[in-house]
Scaffold this active site. Structure first.
Site, PDB file in Angstrom:
ATOM      1  CB  CYS A 380     -65.791  77.931 -16.162  1.00 49.58           C
ATOM      2  SG  CYS A 380     -65.718  76.157 -15.820  1.00 49.58           S
ATOM      3  CG  HIS A 519     -63.000  77.800 -20.324  1.00 51.51           C
ATOM      4  ND1 HIS A 519     -62.489  78.574 -19.305  1.00 51.51           N
ATOM      5  CD2 HIS A 519     -63.441  76.650 -19.743  1.00 51.51           C
ATOM      6  CE1 HIS A 519     -62.600  77.913 -18.152  1.00 51.51           C
ATOM      7  NE2 HIS A 519     -63.176  76.750 -18.397  1.00 51.51           N
ATOM      8  CD  GLU A 521     -61.358  81.527 -21.333  1.00 50.71           C
ATOM      9  OE1 GLU A 521     -61.011  80.766 -20.408  1.00 50.71           O
ATOM     10  OE2 GLU A 521     -62.546  81.812 -21.579  1.00 50.71           O
TER      11      GLU A 521
END
Length: 547
Positions: A380, A519, A521
């Site tokens: 990001c 994102h 993750e």
């Protein structure tokens, strides 16, 4: 009709409710049941997206664009069930819905009260998806006795009373403090916590007792007697070396069996825990170690980057490598040379964030990784800083920056390589935003598709040319600089389907340098590590072997 398990926290401590809920969900899955986990939070924010990471930790984003509590990340990581907007609710959202209905005239001029209007709204939320799963696990944030949580507890009392007998149970997590001076565990806080619950019409069926020391049988018997639960339903919860030990530890302690007994489910299917045994084997028997620097701006509270820390652990598991993640405040690099801090790391990760503070330090970290050929993952804001770094140092746009920083300062100082995203395609319609719109819930949120460039590093890593990842941002890299940047070696290897929004950049002729606007993750799990994190750790391992 789903069976409901309500998870509450004790007067002294509710720490660990999210982990206990997630572990229980995983254990029920291991027995062949379908589950869904939900979080009911007493805070008055409509959603956690408006809250500082220092206040609340990470904001977890779902595929359908909800900004939720970080506990939903635990739920997903342990069960693999993708969370939805309907899996998270706050007091703020409840009150907002009630007031909106009142303004619409839905209550026909009646006086609006906590009972029945607020409690009915909570019960309506609980019933969503009731017929989709075998078990619905609902965690109530905060601790019993909190004034903000009282409407939730009252709604749960009514909900249990209104449903058929035996369809709902209450699991209560408390702390057994250890007094070193007398060398004993104290059960009184647990007794008082249960008494507090009973005073509002709720009685726990299962007690989970956190303790740093073994709980003797006589203490379990005492708790069972005074709290009116069976001894087998008093479950010890000891500190663990890793959170991923929780399913096996709770199973050994008898949590899943106690829950099934409370429902009268007998005989119950035997659990298949092979998945969690493999997870623990990978964690406890690594074949190497790498050091990865996380250069961020919220390093004082590591929960702000919870999913990143866990995704790195998953990446290590995929490579049977222990990942030693170390946090470095990016503001340090605005005053000092990053080389002494970063030269001994095998890889560098720059996570997301908001605002200008610390961004020049992130840019210098990206410069160091690019020039020294150290694996770099920018997420990001971390991708945006990598693009600004390339624009300044490769293309020659000396004052390259982001509109975000100019908006924050109230003056124009930068040539905007990153601009405020004014419109984007979501499904079959176009979303439009202005820079002065209200902040809450106005970002590009949720899962979006990206097309990967044939032959790119990311296409190799994903093994496909079409991916779907979750976003949470309101600023975007400006595509008008694409040609100049690509001439200098920064390749735009992932784009939105309409070709307007850059999703991924990577540096040509570099061992591993990737920036992503989304994102990744958020979708990583211990039994299914995200491809980007798995390959990032692999590159770090290879780099470590070359040293």
């Amino acid at each position: 009709m789903a069976r409901y398990i309500f998870i509450t926290g004790g007067v002294v401590s509710s720490l660990g409710k999210g982990l206990a809920s997630a572990a229980l969900g995983a254990l029920l899955q291991a027995r062949g049941y379908t589950v869904r986990l939900r979080k009911l939070d007493p805070y008055l924010n409509v959603d956690p997206g408006t809250m500082s990471p220092f206040e609340h930790g990470e904001v977890f984003v779902t595929d359908d664009g909800a900004e939720t509590d970080l506990d939903l990340g635990h739920y997903e990581r342990f069960t693999g069930v993708h969370a939805r907007q309907t899996d998270s609710i706050s007091s703020g959202r409840i009150y907002s819905n009630v007031l909106e209905k009142e303004r619409r005239g839905d209550y026909l001029g009646k006086t609006i009260q906590v009972i029945p209007h607020v409690t009915n709204e909570i019960k309506d939320f609980l019933k969503i998806g009731d017929d989709e799963v075998d078990f619905m696990l609902c965690e109530i944030g905060g601790t019993v006795g909190d004034i903000e949580g009282l409407p939730f507890f009252e709604a749960i009392r009514q909900f249990i009373h209104e449903r058929p007998r035996g369809q709902s149970i209450l699991m209560h997590l408390t702390l057994l403090p250890y007094l070193a001076a007398s060398g004993e565990l104290k059960t009184k806080p647990t007794q008082h916590s249960v008494k507090e619950l009973q005073s509002i019409g709720l009685a726990p069926d299962v007690l989970v007792c956190r303790s740093e020391h073994p709980i003797p049988d006589r203490e379990r018997e005492k708790i069972a007697l005074f709290c009116n639960v069976r001894k087998e339903a008093v479950i010890p919860a000891y500190d663990l070396k890793t959170i991923y030990e929780a399913p096996l530890a709770y199973h050994q302690a008898g949590l899943d069996q106690a829950v099934l007994d409370a429902f009268g489910i007998t005989p119950a299917p035997k659990p298949n825990l092979a998945r969690w045994e493999d997870v623990m084997d990978r964690i406890t028997h690594p074949e190497g170690e790498v050091r990865i620097a996380i250069v961020g701006k919220y390093t004082q509270l590591e929960d702000a980057y919870k999913s990143i820390a866990e995704a790195l652990t998953h990446g290590g598991m995929a490579n049977r490598t222990k990942v030693r993640a170390e946090w470095i405040d990016s503001e340090i690099f605005e005053r000092e040379d990053p080389a002494p801090y970063l030269e001994n790391f095998n890889a560098i990760l720059v996570p997301g964030g908001f605002g200008e503070r610390g961004t020049e330090g992130k840019i210098r970290a990206a410069t160091f990784a690019r020039e020294k050929k150290i694996p770099y993952l920018g997420i990001c804001l971390g991708m945006q800083m990598a693009v600004i770094e390339a624009a300044r140092n490769l293309v020659g746009v000396k004052n390259a920056g982001s509109e975000e920083f100019d908006h924050e300062a109230g003056e124009k100082r930068f040539t905007p390589v990153v601009y405020h995203l004014k419109e984007w395609v979501q499904g079959n319609h176009t979303v439009r935003r202005k820079a002065d719109d209200a902040k809450g819930g106005t970002m590009r949120l949720g899962a979006y598709t990206a097309n990967l460039k044939d032959g790119s590093a990311v296409a190799r890593i994903y093994g496909t040319q079409v991916i779907e990842e979750r976003h949470r941002h309101r600023y975007e890299v400006d595509i008008q600089y694409r040609e100049d940047l690509e001439k200098c070696g920064l390749i735009f290897s992932g784009m939105s389907p309409d070709g307007r929004l850059p999703e991924i950049v990577e540096v040509k002729d570099h061992p591993w340098f990737i920036g992503v606007q989304f994102h990744p993750e958020l979708k990583s799990k211990p039994f299914a590590p995200h491809p980007l994190f798995a390959d990032f750790v692999r590159a770090a391992v290879e780099g470590a072997r070359l040293v």
